[in-house]
Scaffold this motif. Structure first.
Motif, PDB file in Angstrom:
ATOM      1  N   ALA A  82       0.826  -1.213   0.000  1.00  0.00           N
ATOM      2  CA  ALA A  82       0.000   0.000   0.000  1.00  0.00           C
ATOM      3  C   ALA A  82       0.859   1.262   0.000  1.00  0.00           C
ATOM      4  N   ASN A  83       2.003   1.197   0.657  1.00  0.00           N
ATOM      5  CA  ASN A  83       2.833   2.407   0.824  1.00  0.00           C
ATOM      6  C   ASN A  83       4.169   2.331   0.088  1.00  0.00           C
ATOM      7  N   ARG A  84       4.346   1.285  -0.711  1.00  0.00           N
ATOM      8  CA  ARG A  84       5.681   1.021  -1.267  1.00  0.00           C
ATOM      9  C   ARG A  84       6.169   2.118  -2.204  1.00  0.00           C
ATOM     10  N   SER A  85       5.306   2.662  -3.035  1.00  0.00           N
ATOM     11  CA  SER A  85       5.744   3.727  -3.953  1.00  0.00           C
ATOM     12  C   SER A  85       6.354   4.887  -3.179  1.00  0.00           C
ATOM     13  N   ALA A  86       5.615   5.401  -2.202  1.00  0.00           N
ATOM     14  CA  ALA A  86       6.098   6.552  -1.428  1.00  0.00           C
ATOM     15  C   ALA A  86       7.379   6.217  -0.689  1.00  0.00           C
ATOM     16  N   GLN A  87       7.438   5.010  -0.121  1.00  0.00           N
ATOM     17  CA  GLN A  87       8.615   4.595   0.640  1.00  0.00           C
ATOM     18  C   GLN A  87       9.864   4.543  -0.253  1.00  0.00           C
ATOM     19  N   GLN A  88       9.707   3.953  -1.424  1.00  0.00           N
ATOM     20  CA  GLN A  88      10.878   3.771  -2.291  1.00  0.00           C
ATOM     21  C   GLN A  88      11.300   5.084  -2.952  1.00  0.00           C
ATOM     22  N   LEU A  89      10.347   5.953  -3.207  1.00  0.00           N
ATOM     23  CA  LEU A  89      10.714   7.275  -3.717  1.00  0.00           C
ATOM     24  C   LEU A  89      11.478   8.052  -2.644  1.00  0.00           C
ATOM     25  N   ASN A  90      11.107   7.859  -1.374  1.00  0.00           N
ATOM     26  CA  ASN A  90      11.878   8.398  -0.256  1.00  0.00           C
ATOM     27  C   ASN A  90      13.331   7.925  -0.333  1.00  0.00           C
ATOM     28  N   ALA A  91      13.500   6.608  -0.563  1.00  0.00           N
ATOM     29  CA  ALA A  91      14.840   6.018  -0.577  1.00  0.00           C
ATOM     30  C   ALA A  91      15.676   6.563  -1.738  1.00  0.00           C
ATOM     31  N   VAL A  92      15.060   6.716  -2.907  1.00  0.00           N
ATOM     32  CA  VAL A  92      15.792   7.247  -4.074  1.00  0.00           C
ATOM     33  C   VAL A  92      16.215   8.693  -3.820  1.00  0.00           C
ATOM     34  N   LYS A  93      15.276   9.482  -3.298  1.00  0.00           N
ATOM     35  CA  LYS A  93      15.571  10.891  -3.017  1.00  0.00           C
ATOM     36  C   LYS A  93      16.677  11.009  -1.954  1.00  0.00           C
ATOM     37  N   ALA A  94      16.600  10.168  -0.931  1.00  0.00           N
ATOM     38  CA  ALA A  94      17.603  10.176   0.141  1.00  0.00           C
ATOM     39  C   ALA A  94      18.971   9.763  -0.391  1.00  0.00           C
ATOM     40  N   ALA A  95      18.993   8.785  -1.291  1.00  0.00           N
ATOM     41  CA  ALA A  95      20.260   8.345  -1.888  1.00  0.00           C
ATOM     42  C   ALA A  95      20.917   9.490  -2.653  1.00  0.00           C
ATOM     43  N   LYS A  96      20.098  10.226  -3.376  1.00  0.00           N
ATOM     44  CA  LYS A  96      20.594  11.389  -4.130  1.00  0.00           C
ATOM     45  C   LYS A  96      21.162  12.439  -3.164  1.00  0.00           C
ATOM     46  N   GLU A  97      20.396  12.740  -2.116  1.00  0.00           N
ATOM     47  CA  GLU A  97      20.836  13.770  -1.166  1.00  0.00           C
ATOM     48  C   GLU A  97      22.102  13.354  -0.424  1.00  0.00           C
ATOM     49  N   ALA A  98      22.223  12.059  -0.125  1.00  0.00           N
ATOM     50  CA  ALA A  98      23.369  11.572   0.656  1.00  0.00           C
ATOM     51  C   ALA A  98      24.627  11.390  -0.194  1.00  0.00           C
ATOM     52  N   GLY A  99      24.473  11.500  -1.513  1.00  0.00           N
ATOM     53  CA  GLY A  99      25.650  11.373  -2.376  1.00  0.00           C
ATOM     54  C   GLY A  99      26.019   9.952  -2.746  1.00  0.00           C
ATOM     55  N   VAL A 100      25.043   9.035  -2.670  1.00  0.00           N
ATOM     56  CA  VAL A 100      25.292   7.654  -3.121  1.00  0.00           C
ATOM     57  C   VAL A 100      25.695   7.683  -4.588  1.00  0.00           C
ATOM     58  N   LYS A 101      26.657   6.832  -4.950  1.00  0.00           N
ATOM     59  CA  LYS A 101      27.182   6.877  -6.324  1.00  0.00           C
ATOM     60  C   LYS A 101      26.445   5.946  -7.292  1.00  0.00           C
ATOM     61  N   HIS A 102      25.927   4.832  -6.778  1.00  0.00           N
ATOM     62  CA  HIS A 102      25.346   3.823  -7.672  1.00  0.00           C
ATOM     63  C   HIS A 102      24.219   3.125  -6.914  1.00  0.00           C
ATOM     64  N   ILE A 103      23.056   3.018  -7.554  1.00  0.00           N
ATOM     65  CA  ILE A 103      21.913   2.343  -6.934  1.00  0.00           C
ATOM     66  C   ILE A 103      21.542   1.110  -7.754  1.00  0.00           C
ATOM     67  N   VAL A 104      21.386  -0.015  -7.073  1.00  0.00           N
ATOM     68  CA  VAL A 104      20.949  -1.266  -7.704  1.00  0.00           C
ATOM     69  C   VAL A 104      19.558  -1.557  -7.159  1.00  0.00           C
ATOM     70  N   TYR A 105      18.567  -1.681  -8.048  1.00  0.00           N
ATOM     71  CA  TYR A 105      17.178  -1.840  -7.607  1.00  0.00           C
ATOM     72  C   TYR A 105      16.583  -3.157  -8.079  1.00  0.00           C
ATOM     73  N   THR A 106      15.882  -3.841  -7.171  1.00  0.00           N
ATOM     74  CA  THR A 106      15.221  -5.104  -7.508  1.00  0.00           C
ATOM     75  C   THR A 106      13.812  -4.806  -8.027  1.00  0.00           C
ATOM     76  N   SER A 107      13.704  -4.585  -9.330  1.00  0.00           N
ATOM     77  CA  SER A 107      12.420  -4.329  -9.974  1.00  0.00           C
ATOM     78  C   SER A 107      11.832  -5.673 -10.433  1.00  0.00           C
ATOM     79  N   PHE A 108      10.917  -5.653 -11.414  1.00  0.00           N
ATOM     80  CA  PHE A 108      10.371  -6.938 -11.853  1.00  0.00           C
ATOM     81  C   PHE A 108      10.004  -6.916 -13.330  1.00  0.00           C
ATOM     82  N   GLU A 109       9.977  -8.122 -13.883  1.00  0.00           N
ATOM     83  CA  GLU A 109       9.656  -8.316 -15.298  1.00  0.00           C
ATOM     84  C   GLU A 109       8.174  -8.024 -15.519  1.00  0.00           C
ATOM     85  N   ARG A 110       7.854  -7.342 -16.619  1.00  0.00           N
ATOM     86  CA  ARG A 110       6.441  -7.100 -16.970  1.00  0.00           C
ATOM     87  C   ARG A 110       6.370  -6.649 -18.428  1.00  0.00           C
ATOM     88  N   LYS A 111       5.164  -6.747 -18.973  1.00  0.00           N
ATOM     89  CA  LYS A 111       4.914  -6.254 -20.327  1.00  0.00           C
ATOM     90  C   LYS A 111       3.873  -5.125 -20.300  1.00  0.00           C
TER      91      LYS A 111
END
Length: 291
Positions: A82-111
């Motif tokens: 229910a809250n995953r979109s907001a949570q993960q967008l938080n994580a991406v934004k935080a990674a950017k702010e913290a200066g993370v150099k490379h992000i690896v994300y576990t997405s999923f196959e779809r058409k």
């Protein structure tokens, strides 16, 4: 330079397996960081010398703090649908702010990325996160993971060897893949070069239908395992009468329809190259579980 790697969801199956593969492949535990909400649930990681970082997807500041000094971040998709979109967008934004150099994300196959997808409730958060990562300017690697082989026993039910398979997936096929293989592929990406701004098709090298599952189970158990694909409505009614919670019914029906529609039927796979070997097959997985 010692690359500092942080893995989110570190007490879950995928996160923990990724950390174990990193250590087994020679990464010094002192360069591995595990994001956890509760340190008491990560004693096994601490015992291996892994650094614990306390953080919560719902708490932006905790993420910014946890990601400080991190070179590579493994963002393992959360379980709070229910809250995953907001949570993960938080994580991406935080990674950017913290200066993370490379992000690896576990997405999923779809058409099908539209609202007509039978698993739109699950897909949208992945699509949102993929898009946010690409828009962030961060160097990324996105793993388009297929359905786990590890979820098959849940779809098959506890009495599959007695009652056969009853699941509304028709003749649809999926390139089911071992969660451990995906975690090992993630570890290999983290410790090697050349994965910058890549999206990988992390599928198995073969597609399997539930009829294939039934035939394989029959061969390895010397029992006659049948497969019947009911209409979604009938299947939902049977589960309801068995007092299965409504959210699980919706999820099983959605996955059945998505499999039937070919959402997870894959015509390419990068997994063998990422692993340097063939991925675990359906036959091998079923032997591990049912023999």
């Amino acid at each position: 330079m010692n690359t500092k790697i942080l893995v989110t969801g570190a007490t879950g199956h995928f996160g923990k397996a990724t950390i174990e593969f990193l250590i087994n492949k020679g990464t010094d535990a002192k360069n591995i960081y595990a994001l956890v909400r509760d340190a008491t649930k990560a004693d096994d990681l601490s015992a291996k010398g892994v650094n614990l970082k306390i953080g919560d997807y719902n708490d932006y500041e905790s993420l910014v703090s946890a990601f400080q000094g991190i070179d590579k971040l493994v963002l393992v998709s959360g379980t709070d649908l229910a809250n995953r979109s907001a949570q993960q967008l938080n994580a991406v934004k935080a990674a950017k702010e913290a200066g993370v150099k490379h992000i690896v994300y576990t997405s999923f196959e779809r058409k099908n990325e539209t609202e007509t997808s039978p698993i739109a409730f699950l897909a949208q958060s992945h699509i949102d996160t993929d898009n946010a990562i690409k828009a962030s300017g961060l160097t990324y690697t996105i793993l388009r993971n297929n359905l786990y082989l590890d979820v098959l026993p849940m779809f098959l039910g506890e009495k599959v060897l007695e009652n056969g398979i009853y699941f509304p997936a028709g003749e649809g096929k999926a390139a089911y893949v071992s969660r451990n293989d995906l975690a090992e592929a993630a570890a290999n990406i983290l410790i090697s070069e050349g994965h910058e701004n890549k999206e990988y098709a992390t599928n198995n090298i073969e597609n399997y239908s539930f009829q294939d599952v039934a035939e394989t189970l029959s061969q390895i158990t010397n029992k006659n395992i049948s497969y019947f694909s009911p209409a979604s409505e009938e299947y939902a009614e049977v589960l309801k009468n068995a007092e299965v919670p409504a959210e699980y019914i919706g999820m099983f029906v959605g996955f059945g329809a998505a499999i039937e529609q070919g959402e997870f039927n894959a015509d390419k796979s990068d997994l063998e190259n990422l692993l340097g070997r063939r991925p675990l097959s359906l036959n091998e997985f079923l032997e591990q579980v049912y023999l």
